[in-house]
Design a protein around this motif. Structure first.
Motif, PDB file in Angstrom:
ATOM      1  N   ASN A 189     -19.793   4.251  16.133  1.00 25.56           N
ATOM      2  CA  ASN A 189     -19.449   3.294  15.060  1.00 25.56           C
ATOM      3  C   ASN A 189     -18.093   2.630  15.330  1.00 25.56           C
ATOM      4  OD1 ASN A 189     -21.811   3.831  13.682  1.00 25.56           O
ATOM      5  ND2 ASN A 189     -20.881   5.387  12.356  1.00 25.56           N
ATOM      6  N   GLU A 190     -17.120   3.420  15.796  1.00 25.11           N
ATOM      7  CA  GLU A 190     -15.815   2.871  16.110  1.00 25.11           C
ATOM      8  C   GLU A 190     -15.914   1.820  17.214  1.00 25.11           C
ATOM      9  OE1 GLU A 190     -12.789   3.366  14.787  1.00 25.11           O
ATOM     10  OE2 GLU A 190     -13.516   4.761  13.262  1.00 25.11           O
ATOM     11  N   VAL A 191     -16.677   2.112  18.241  1.00 24.75           N
ATOM     12  CA  VAL A 191     -16.851   1.170  19.350  1.00 24.75           C
ATOM     13  C   VAL A 191     -17.536  -0.093  18.867  1.00 24.75           C
ATOM     14  CG1 VAL A 191     -18.035   0.765  21.543  1.00 24.75           C
ATOM     15  CG2 VAL A 191     -16.819   2.928  21.152  1.00 24.75           C
TER      16      VAL A 191
ATOM     17  N   ALA B 262     -23.125  12.331  27.339  1.00 32.05           N
ATOM     18  CA  ALA B 262     -24.142  11.906  28.301  1.00 32.05           C
ATOM     19  C   ALA B 262     -25.545  12.203  27.791  1.00 32.05           C
ATOM     20  CB  ALA B 262     -23.904  12.591  29.639  1.00 32.05           C
ATOM     21  N   GLU B 263     -25.692  13.319  27.090  1.00 32.27           N
ATOM     22  CA  GLU B 263     -26.990  13.682  26.506  1.00 32.27           C
ATOM     23  C   GLU B 263     -27.475  12.596  25.547  1.00 32.27           C
ATOM     24  OE1 GLU B 263     -28.135  16.836  23.135  1.00 32.27           O
ATOM     25  OE2 GLU B 263     -27.297  17.769  24.931  1.00 32.27           O
ATOM     26  N   LYS B 264     -26.523  11.912  24.905  1.00 30.03           N
ATOM     27  CA  LYS B 264     -26.852  10.841  23.962  1.00 30.03           C
ATOM     28  C   LYS B 264     -26.958   9.480  24.638  1.00 30.03           C
ATOM     29  CE  LYS B 264     -26.610  13.562  20.316  1.00 30.03           C
ATOM     30  NZ  LYS B 264     -27.800  13.870  19.477  1.00 30.03           N
ATOM     31  N   GLY B 265     -26.835   9.465  25.968  1.00 33.67           N
ATOM     32  CA  GLY B 265     -27.043   8.218  26.701  1.00 33.67           C
ATOM     33  C   GLY B 265     -25.780   7.458  27.049  1.00 33.67           C
ATOM     34  N   HIS B 266     -24.608   8.031  26.795  1.00 31.95           N
ATOM     35  CA  HIS B 266     -23.354   7.340  27.076  1.00 31.95           C
ATOM     36  C   HIS B 266     -22.852   7.699  28.477  1.00 31.95           C
ATOM     37  CE1 HIS B 266     -23.444   6.241  22.883  1.00 31.95           C
ATOM     38  NE2 HIS B 266     -23.544   7.522  22.553  1.00 31.95           N
ATOM     39  N   ARG B 267     -21.948   6.872  29.016  1.00 34.25           N
ATOM     40  CA  ARG B 267     -21.424   7.069  30.368  1.00 34.25           C
ATOM     41  C   ARG B 267     -19.982   7.569  30.305  1.00 34.25           C
ATOM     42  NH1 ARG B 267     -20.533   2.818  33.513  1.00 34.25           N
ATOM     43  NH2 ARG B 267     -20.495   1.316  31.790  1.00 34.25           N
TER      44      ARG B 267
ATOM     45  N   MET C 200     -27.138  -0.642  16.074  1.00 36.58           N
ATOM     46  CA  MET C 200     -26.223   0.493  16.239  1.00 36.58           C
ATOM     47  C   MET C 200     -26.664   1.393  17.398  1.00 36.58           C
ATOM     48  SD  MET C 200     -23.995  -0.094  13.938  1.00 36.58           S
ATOM     49  CE  MET C 200     -23.077   1.419  13.679  1.00 36.58           C
ATOM     50  N   GLY C 201     -27.597   0.924  18.209  1.00 30.21           N
ATOM     51  CA  GLY C 201     -28.106   1.754  19.289  1.00 30.21           C
ATOM     52  C   GLY C 201     -27.388   1.537  20.596  1.00 30.21           C
ATOM     53  N   SER C 202     -26.302   0.745  20.619  1.00 26.44           N
ATOM     54  CA  SER C 202     -25.621   0.442  21.865  1.00 26.44           C
ATOM     55  C   SER C 202     -24.923   1.681  22.423  1.00 26.44           C
ATOM     56  CB  SER C 202     -24.606  -0.683  21.651  1.00 26.44           C
ATOM     57  OG  SER C 202     -23.624  -0.282  20.731  1.00 26.44           O
ATOM     58  N   LYS C 203     -24.796   1.728  23.739  1.00 27.57           N
ATOM     59  CA  LYS C 203     -24.161   2.853  24.422  1.00 27.57           C
ATOM     60  C   LYS C 203     -22.751   2.466  24.841  1.00 27.57           C
ATOM     61  CE  LYS C 203     -28.045   4.982  23.983  1.00 27.57           C
ATOM     62  NZ  LYS C 203     -28.190   5.986  22.909  1.00 27.57           N
TER      63      LYS C 203
ATOM     64  N   LYS D   2     -13.367  -1.336  32.614  1.00 28.00           N
ATOM     65  CA  LYS D   2     -13.400  -1.762  31.207  1.00 28.00           C
ATOM     66  C   LYS D   2     -14.196  -0.803  30.305  1.00 28.00           C
ATOM     67  CE  LYS D   2     -12.807  -6.680  32.156  1.00 28.00           C
ATOM     68  NZ  LYS D   2     -12.462  -6.496  33.577  1.00 28.00           N
ATOM     69  N   PRO D   3     -13.761   0.469  30.208  1.00 23.41           N
ATOM     70  CA  PRO D   3     -14.442   1.405  29.299  1.00 23.41           C
ATOM     71  C   PRO D   3     -14.172   1.029  27.846  1.00 23.41           C
ATOM     72  CG  PRO D   3     -12.426   2.386  30.104  1.00 23.41           C
ATOM     73  CD  PRO D   3     -12.590   1.088  30.851  1.00 23.41           C
ATOM     74  N   ASP D   4     -14.940   1.633  26.953  1.00 25.06           N
ATOM     75  CA  ASP D   4     -14.739   1.406  25.518  1.00 25.06           C
ATOM     76  C   ASP D   4     -13.715   2.368  24.930  1.00 25.06           C
ATOM     77  OD1 ASP D   4     -16.972  -0.602  25.046  1.00 25.06           O
ATOM     78  OD2 ASP D   4     -18.086   1.069  25.938  1.00 25.06           O
TER      79      ASP D   4
END
Length: 450
Positions: A442-444, A29-34, A1-4, A107-109
């Motif tokens: 979780n949704e992603v 972004a603070e949580k590591g997402h783009r 569950m650590g995927s960005k 191709k964003p999530d």
């Protein structure tokens, strides 16, 4: 569950929407997402300083195509000289091919949006989850779904029809609301009912019943982000400008009235003068950050006769951009007069200032009703039958919260202090944000694994 994940953001081209969307982008972004943030070119320059994670948040500028009624060079609602934001949304709708090409290429999530109703359809075609992120109050979203009891929709207890909300406002505002706003409501509702997720910038402590109503009405999961702004001004990118800090330091703590009506304010010259005179009549030091409309090329030309000479020792009227949260946090500011836009509402609630509302648009009228009549944490400026407010009604509203012996002032101050204590409780705001980001992740992940 650590995927960005990678998210696109396509908010309404208005600073009242850009800024809360960018606060959300900073949290992701603070949580590591783009994040790829779609916005106009000029807005990019003005917002770059608020991007706390430039390596993770790409501000991707777009050029608005020409549409009838859109002035040359206009890119946001702040560039318009009237209430017709329709031309901005019309131009945004014409960007679909450009945006679809970017989405297919990167191709964003997820893709976040608010008013552009075709985003869920486009996202579904490409296999991207769409999130309707509403930065207005949940009460306003509920109104978009059920603008009047006459439409037959079930409503939360005590929920007013839009006709009731606008009682006491002038016929022009009523006509504007029932025509252009209902058009906007229709588009917003289309987005709400076709998206994968609904997110609202609010908290259950203030609007729990409205959030439950929206969830039932749309048959969609509703996620709450909380206010979604820096929890303290110490986290701000930069301190208050020296010019303002030095000037504000010249007044006693809690004595100054700060008046700002947002970047999308539309106030005619005559009403602008009533505003200035009403603040003057309150007899307190003040800073007014409001632009008048029409007939004047400068703020000075629009001011009442003799006004500058009378108030030069204690007041400034400013027509440019101000760092509102930083000014509110200054110890000299004791009263915040504002339009009850979403951002100003939250900034009011977590400040120590007394709150006076002058709502201008339909959603602001409804939110003012919630805060002034139900929660009793603020007062509103009373309007005349014409829909205008007088200098006397503004003076009376300010004095009612600033006079130390005022019964109303002491009541709203106590209620405001209690609500603020709840909202700034350690972990509450960050807890909303953290739970929201985890729910998105979780949704992603669920989509990727299905």
């Amino acid at each position: 569950m650590g995927s960005k994940f990678h998210a696109f953001m396509y908010p309404c081209f208005a600073f009242g929407h850009f800024i809360p969307y960018l606060h959300l982008a900073n949290k992701l972004a603070e949580k590591g997402h783009r994040i790829t943030f779609l916005l106009p070119k000029k807005a990019k320059k003005q917002l770059e300083s608020l991007n706390l994670f430039p390596y993770s948040i790409v501000l991707d500028p777009l050029t608005l195509p020409p549409v009838d009624g859109l002035p040359v060079g206009a890119e946001t609602t702040a560039d318009l000289s009237n209430l017709n934001g329709k031309v901005i949304t019309d131009a945004m709708n014409l960007l679909r091919d450009q945006i679809e090409a970017k989405v297919r290429a990167l191709k964003p999530d997820l893709i976040f949006f608010d008013f552009v109703h075709w985003v869920p359809e486009m996202a579904k075609e490409i296999g991207v989850k769409s999130v309707s992120y509403q930065i207005v109050s949940a009460a306003c979203v509920a109104m978009a779904l059920a603008p009047g009891a006459e439409l037959g929709f079930p409503q939360p207890p005590g929920y007013p029809s839009f006709k009731t909300v606008l009682r006491g406002h002038d016929a022009n505002l009523y006509s504007l609301f029932t025509n252009s706003c209902l058009r906007l409501f229709g588009r917003t509702t289309t987005g709400l009912k076709n998206c994968d997720l609904i997110a609202i910038r609010t908290s259950k402590e203030i609007e729990g019943q409205y959030c439950s109503f929206i969830e039932r009405q749309c048959e969609r999961k509703v996620l709450l982000t909380g206010p979604m702004f820096p929890e303290s001004q110490e986290k701000s990118v930069k301190p208050l400008e020296d010019r303002w800090n030095h000037w504000l330091n010249g007044f006693k703590p809690g004595s100054l009235v700060f008046c700002a009506l947002g970047s999308q304010n539309y106030i005619e010259k005559d009403q602008f003068q009533e505003l200035c005179l009403g603040i003057e009549l309150a007899g307190l030091p003040f800073l007014i950050a409001v632009k008048p409309l029409g007939g004047s090329s400068t703020i000075q030309e629009a001011l009442p006769e003799g006004f500058e000479d009378r108030v030069k020792e204690r007041g400034i009227v400013w027509g440019g951009w101000v760092e509102q949260p930083l000014i509110l946090s200054h110890q000299s500011v004791g009263c915040f007069v504002n339009h009850c836009g979403s951002g100003s509402m939250w900034e009011s609630l977590v400040s120590d200032c007394q709150i006076v509302f002058i709502p201008q648009l339909g959603d602001q009228v409804l939110t003012t009703r919630l805060l002034s009549e139900e929660l009793k944490v603020s007062v509103k400026v009373q309007r005349e039958d014409s829909g205008w407010f007088s200098k006397e009604s503004l003076r009376d509203a300010v004095k009612s919260v600033m006079d130390v012996d005022s019964e109303i002032g002491n009541l709203v101050k106590r209620n405001h202090e209690k609500l603020k204590e709840t909202l700034v409780r350690p972990g509450l705001l960050s807890g909303y944000a953290d739970k929201f980001v985890e729910a998105l992740k979780n949704e992603v992940n669920n989509r990727k694994s299905s």
